[in-house]
Design a protein around this motif. Sequence first.
Motif, PDB file in Angstrom:
ATOM      1  N   LYS A  41       0.682  -1.028   0.146  1.00  0.00           N
ATOM      2  CA  LYS A  41      -0.269  -0.792  -0.164  1.00  0.00           C
ATOM      3  C   LYS A  41       0.819   1.570  -0.257  1.00  0.00           C
ATOM      4  CE  LYS A  41      -4.494  -1.625   1.028  1.00  0.00           C
ATOM      5  NZ  LYS A  41      -5.983  -1.200   0.817  1.00  0.00           N
ATOM      6  N   GLU A  42       0.385   1.997  -0.414  1.00  0.00           N
ATOM      7  CA  GLU A  42       1.510   3.408  -1.196  1.00  0.00           C
ATOM      8  C   GLU A  42       1.444   3.883   0.240  1.00  0.00           C
ATOM      9  OE1 GLU A  42       0.583   7.190  -3.820  1.00  0.00           O
ATOM     10  OE2 GLU A  42      -0.184   5.367  -4.391  1.00  0.00           O
ATOM     11  N   GLU A  47       4.833   5.485   5.477  1.00  0.00           N
ATOM     12  CA  GLU A  47       4.629   5.817   6.387  1.00  0.00           C
ATOM     13  C   GLU A  47       6.061   4.903   7.280  1.00  0.00           C
ATOM     14  OE1 GLU A  47       1.278   4.748   7.568  1.00  0.00           O
ATOM     15  OE2 GLU A  47      -0.013   6.382   7.114  1.00  0.00           O
ATOM     16  N   GLY A  48       6.729   3.587   5.974  1.00  0.00           N
ATOM     17  CA  GLY A  48       7.863   3.248   6.211  1.00  0.00           C
ATOM     18  C   GLY A  48       6.825   2.372   7.054  1.00  0.00           C
ATOM     19  N   ASN A  49       5.623   1.821   7.190  1.00  0.00           N
ATOM     20  CA  ASN A  49       5.312   0.607   7.790  1.00  0.00           C
ATOM     21  C   ASN A  49       4.952  -0.557   7.179  1.00  0.00           C
ATOM     22  OD1 ASN A  49       4.117  -0.491  10.250  1.00  0.00           O
ATOM     23  ND2 ASN A  49       1.661   0.996   9.814  1.00  0.00           N
ATOM     24  N   ILE A  50       5.604  -1.333   6.612  1.00  0.00           N
ATOM     25  CA  ILE A  50       5.706  -2.379   5.816  1.00  0.00           C
ATOM     26  C   ILE A  50       5.198  -3.652   6.228  1.00  0.00           C
ATOM     27  CG2 ILE A  50       6.319  -4.459   3.765  1.00  0.00           C
ATOM     28  CD1 ILE A  50       5.566  -0.952   3.459  1.00  0.00           C
ATOM     29  N   LYS A  51       3.973  -4.170   6.656  1.00  0.00           N
ATOM     30  CA  LYS A  51       3.931  -5.661   7.104  1.00  0.00           C
ATOM     31  C   LYS A  51       3.936  -6.725   6.017  1.00  0.00           C
ATOM     32  CE  LYS A  51       0.962  -4.021  10.556  1.00  0.00           C
ATOM     33  NZ  LYS A  51       1.713  -3.556  10.792  1.00  0.00           N
ATOM     34  N   LYS A 173      14.909 -12.687   8.671  1.00  0.00           N
ATOM     35  CA  LYS A 173      14.170 -12.186   8.524  1.00  0.00           C
ATOM     36  C   LYS A 173      13.479 -12.561   6.695  1.00  0.00           C
ATOM     37  CE  LYS A 173      15.953  -8.593  10.809  1.00  0.00           C
ATOM     38  NZ  LYS A 173      17.960  -7.766  10.276  1.00  0.00           N
ATOM     39  N   PRO A 174      12.171 -12.093   6.642  1.00  0.00           N
ATOM     40  CA  PRO A 174      11.443 -12.027   5.483  1.00  0.00           C
ATOM     41  C   PRO A 174      12.951 -11.287   4.001  1.00  0.00           C
ATOM     42  CG  PRO A 174      10.057 -10.810   5.950  1.00  0.00           C
ATOM     43  CD  PRO A 174      11.110 -10.795   6.842  1.00  0.00           C
ATOM     44  N   TYR A 175      12.616 -11.842   2.631  1.00  0.00           N
ATOM     45  CA  TYR A 175      13.807 -11.494   2.001  1.00  0.00           C
ATOM     46  C   TYR A 175      13.520  -9.757   2.071  1.00  0.00           C
ATOM     47  CZ  TYR A 175      15.309 -16.097   0.273  1.00  0.00           C
ATOM     48  OH  TYR A 175      16.306 -17.334   0.635  1.00  0.00           O
ATOM     49  N   ILE A 176      11.708  -9.579   1.995  1.00  0.00           N
ATOM     50  CA  ILE A 176      12.399  -8.059   1.220  1.00  0.00           C
ATOM     51  C   ILE A 176      12.627  -6.787   2.462  1.00  0.00           C
ATOM     52  CG2 ILE A 176       9.521  -8.178   0.157  1.00  0.00           C
ATOM     53  CD1 ILE A 176       8.067  -7.502   2.538  1.00  0.00           C
ATOM     54  N   GLU A 177      12.739  -7.328   4.356  1.00  0.00           N
ATOM     55  CA  GLU A 177      13.454  -6.325   4.522  1.00  0.00           C
ATOM     56  C   GLU A 177      14.383  -6.699   4.547  1.00  0.00           C
ATOM     57  OE1 GLU A 177      12.964  -7.447   8.731  1.00  0.00           O
ATOM     58  OE2 GLU A 177      10.773  -7.916   8.476  1.00  0.00           O
ATOM     59  N   LEU A 178      15.667  -7.529   3.870  1.00  0.00           N
ATOM     60  CA  LEU A 178      16.924  -7.442   3.586  1.00  0.00           C
ATOM     61  C   LEU A 178      17.160  -6.433   3.140  1.00  0.00           C
ATOM     62  CD1 LEU A 178      17.405 -11.314   3.947  1.00  0.00           C
ATOM     63  CD2 LEU A 178      18.040  -9.380   6.460  1.00  0.00           C
TER      64      LEU A 178
END
Length: 181
Positions: A41-42, A47-51, A173-178
């Motif tokens: 979500k944009e 907000e830097g709040n990615i789940k 950690k998930p790849y997207i976080e890395l």
Amino acid sequence: MINSEIEIKAYIKDFESVLNFLKNNAKFKKKYFKKDIYYAKEKSIKEGNIKTSSCIRLRIENGGYTFCTKERTLIDGAEVNEEIEIKVSKKKSRFIVDFLSKLQKYKEYVRKEKKGYAFIYKNALIEISKIKNLGDFIEIEFLNSDKPVENQVCKLKSILKEIGIDENSIETKPYIELLVK
């Protein structure tokens, strides 16, 4: 399609050594190149709040297009995921991306490219990958098993050890976080 998977991923220090072990002891399944585009979500991106549970992944592999979303839980270093996947044509994938961006306010968040080899070893799917901008990884997983999660996690760790990879190499950690770091 709904899948349940239990998976461990770990860094690989010696890719060739792991590849040789698998070539000699496991059943070769395929060589692959996977390109993943994650959408979020944009508002969450700003907000830097990615789940990860609210991200949608588009995987492009062998000319196929698969959308996926997953609920992720960590149990003793292993990921327990409930995934929903849908395979679509290239044309439908464009329609879905347009729908997500225009009506649901999703936008591209991060990309992941991985190439490697897939094997079957002791009823587990094992993939060893070179992931662009991250390094070398192994993923060991069981799909849709009816055995207790704790037993499967022990089995995954046992396979990891047999291959010669220390438990300290496990990445939770998930790849997207890395990739975002």
